[in-house]
Scaffold this active site. Sequence first.
Site, mmCIF file in Angstrom:
data_model
loop_
_atom_site.group_PDB
_atom_site.id
_atom_site.type_symbol
_atom_site.label_atom_id
_atom_site.label_comp_id
_atom_site.label_asym_id
_atom_site.label_seq_id
_atom_site.Cartn_x
_atom_site.Cartn_y
_atom_site.Cartn_z
ATOM 1 N N ARG A 1 0.869 -1.184 0.000
ATOM 2 C CA ARG A 1 0.000 0.000 0.000
ATOM 3 C C ARG A 1 0.898 1.224 0.000
ATOM 4 N NH1 ARG A 1 -5.121 -1.990 1.440
ATOM 5 N NH2 ARG A 1 -5.118 -3.720 2.933
ATOM 6 N N ARG B 1 -6.295 -5.382 -0.538
ATOM 7 C CA ARG B 1 -7.731 -5.078 -0.520
ATOM 8 C C ARG B 1 -8.017 -3.589 -0.386
ATOM 9 N NH1 ARG B 1 -9.774 -8.631 3.307
ATOM 10 N NH2 ARG B 1 -10.262 -10.164 1.706
ATOM 11 N N HIS C 1 2.995 -9.494 1.210
ATOM 12 C CA HIS C 1 2.722 -8.534 2.273
ATOM 13 C C HIS C 1 4.012 -8.060 2.940
ATOM 14 C CE1 HIS C 1 0.900 -7.446 6.337
ATOM 15 N NE2 HIS C 1 0.153 -6.772 5.489
ATOM 16 N N ARG D 1 -3.686 -5.915 19.150
ATOM 17 C CA ARG D 1 -4.542 -4.761 18.899
ATOM 18 C C ARG D 1 -5.991 -5.158 18.636
ATOM 19 N NH1 ARG D 1 -3.516 -2.371 13.423
ATOM 20 N NH2 ARG D 1 -5.289 -3.624 12.796
ATOM 21 N N HIS E 1 0.434 -0.909 14.934
ATOM 22 C CA HIS E 1 0.646 -1.732 13.738
ATOM 23 C C HIS E 1 1.945 -2.532 13.785
ATOM 24 C CE1 HIS E 1 0.920 -2.295 9.204
ATOM 25 N NE2 HIS E 1 -0.321 -2.646 9.457
#
Length: 711
Positions: free
Chosen positions: A379, A409, A439, A568, A596
Site C-alpha cells: 500500500r 484489498r 505482504h 490490537r 501496527h
Amino acid sequence: MAEIDSKYTKYENYVNRELSWLEFDHRILEEARDKNLPLFERLKFLSITASNLDEFFMVRVASLKDMVHAGYSKPDLAGMKPEEQLKRIEEKTHELVALQYSTYNRSLLPALRQSGLRIVTRHEDLTKEEGEYADRYFRDNVYPVLTPMAVDSSRPFPLIYNKSLNIAALISEKEKDDQLDFAMVQVPGVLPRIVEIPGQGERVVILLEEIIERNMASLFVRHKVLVAHPFRIMRNADLSIDEDEAEDLLKEIEKQLKKRRWGEAIRLEIEENADKRLLKRLKKELAIHAGDIFSINGPLDLTFLMKMYGMKGFDHLKTPGYTPQPNPAFMNDDDIFTNIRKGDILLHHPYESFDPVVDFVKTAARDPRVLAIKQTLYRVSGNSPIVAALAEAADRGKQVFVLVELKARFDEENNINWAKMLEKAGCHVIYGLLGLKTHSKITLVVRREEDGIRRYVHLGTGNYNDSTAKLYTDCGILTCHPQIGEDATAVFNMMSGYSEPLQWNQLAVAPIWLRKRFLRMIARETDHARAGRRARIIAKVNSLCDRDIIAALYEASCAGVKIDLIVRGICCLKAGVPGLSENIGVRSIVGNFLEHIRIFYFENDEAPEVYMASADWMPRNLDRRVEIMFPILDETLREKAIHILEVQLADNMKAHVLQPDGSYVKPDKRGKAHVCAQETFCREAVEAVKRQRESEEPENKRVFIPVEKEE
C-alpha cells in the site's frame, strides 16, 4: 518438533474470529464514549467504528454468506458453523450500531452544541433564515448535479452502488393519489456532505441529504412526494479471482473491481421509522434478509464525522498535533549510506520521521554508484515520493525491480495505476505471486563501493506509505549486514523466478518457513520452562487467530512460561483460564495512533532473541502470504525494541486487558503512576533529538558563567 496435545485444540478453548473483531470495534467505541478525551477526538473514534463496520460487512460477513450459499458447513476453530456465526454477528452488530447512535445522539450532539457547534439533525428544525440559505444552496450547487430516478413499467429499478447514500421516496401524480410510484436520488459524493450555514454566534452545519430531502418536490414536478427517507446499502466487496485462469492478473482485477460496485446486497441502512411500504419495496428489489436491515436513529454513514474533525476553528477540542522527530542517527552531514555503514539503525514511526526511508530510495535513485533497487509495494500513498524515486532510478538506467501487490484489498485500483506508471518508466514490474499475497516490506539497494559490491536493506513492519506512516505505529531497520543482504537477494530471486534458497542466514520467510520457526521458538521456551530455566514470551501483533500458534502458547503456559501478548484487534485466545492459559496476559491498546508494529521476544534462558515482522499470527499471514521476519541483531537496538514492549505492558491509560470471560477492561490506575505508551514514545523521541543537539553543540558556542568567590 513435537505434536501439540489435542487438549489444547478443543473448540471451547477458542473465541470466534468475527466476534472478537466486533469486540475490537467496541473498544474503539469506548474511546468515543470517554468524556476525558477532547470532544473532536471522540468524533474521530466514532467515525472509525463506522468505517470499520463497513469493511467488516463487505469482507467478513460477505465471505460467510458466500460459504452459506455454497453449502459450506465446516466449523471454525471455535466450533461455529457459518450460519451460526452470521446469527451471532447479526445480534452483536445491531447492539453495536445502537450504541454508536446512542453515543452520537445523547453524548456527542449535546456536547457539540455546548461547544458552539450545532448539527441540524432534521431539516424541519431550520429557522426561516437558515431554511432560505439551504434552499438557495440547493438551487445553486446541488440541483444541477442530481439525477432523479423514477421507477415504473418503462423504467426499471436503478442500480444502487455499494456504500452510496441515497434518498428513496414514494410519489404519486397529483390527480392520482391511489397510485404510488417508487423514486430515488443518489446523494452526490462529489459535493461536500457537511454544509455550513453562515450566521453569527454559534456555528451551524447541516448534512447534504437533509437539504436534498427538503427540496425533493422540485425533483419530481407534477407529483406529490408522500414520504422520503435516506438509505444506504453495503455489497459483497470480496474479489473472486481464479488466478490459474487469469492470463493477465492486472486486467482480471480491473474487471473484478467494476463488479464490486454491484455485488450481493448484504446490509441495508435506512432512516428509523421509515414508511413500511417503501421499506418493503427496497427489501424486495435488493433481495435482502430482514436481519440485515438496520433502522438508524440519526444520520447514515457516520464516517462524515472524520470530515467534521477537519473543520477549522476547533483546535481547542482536539489533541495537539505531534510532529515526527528526526532519528538521531541521521542528525549529521553524512549521506544515508555512510550512516548505515556505521551500524544498524532502528526506526520507530510515527514518533520518528519516515523521511529516512523515503531518502533511502531517493538517494539510491540518484547515486551513480547504485546499480540496482528492488522493492515490494503493498500500500502506498496517492502521491508517493517512493514510487516517483523508483521511476527516476529506472530513467537513470539503474536496474529497478518492483513487486506491486495488486490484491491489496481496497487499494487494488491505486496499485494498478502505480504498476502501469512504473512499467512505462522502465521498471521491471511483477504483480505478486500466484495464489499468494506479497505482504512483506523490503527494499534492497545494490551499490558498488571501493571494496566491492555492498547491499543495503530496509525491512519494516509497515507499508511504504509516507501518509499512513504519520498515523500508524511501525518499526523498521536499515542495515548493510552481509547476511541480511544475502537473504534479501534470495527473497527477490524467489519472487521474480523460482529460486528458493536451501537455507536462510537471518530472515524467516512465509509461507514456507515462518510458521515452523515460530512454533520451534515457542516450543524452545516450553522446554526451558520444564527444565527450570528462564523462559518468557512477549509478542506484539495486530491479530492472533492461528490455532497452532494458540495451542502452542497454551502448552507453554501450562509448562510455566510467562507470556504477555499485546494484540490490537482480533484475539481468538482465551487468557487467564486456570489449567489452560493462567500464565498468559493479553492487552489491546487503542490510542491516537493505530498500533501496527509486530515484535516478538523470546527469553531463551537469558540469551534473548528479538524479532520484528510484517506478519501477524494468522493463517493467512503464515500460509497464504509472502511475509518476512527479521532479527534485531545489534544489542543496543535490541534493548530499544524490548523497551517498546515494556512501555506498552506498563500502559494503564489506553490499554484494555482481556478477561477470562472474553470481556476487556481498563487497568486499575488507583495509586499508580499514569502511563500512556504513545505519549511516552512521543516524549522520548523529542528528548532524544534534544540530547543529540546538545551533544553536537560546539564548545566555543557554549556559555559559561563563572562563579564569583566571596572575599
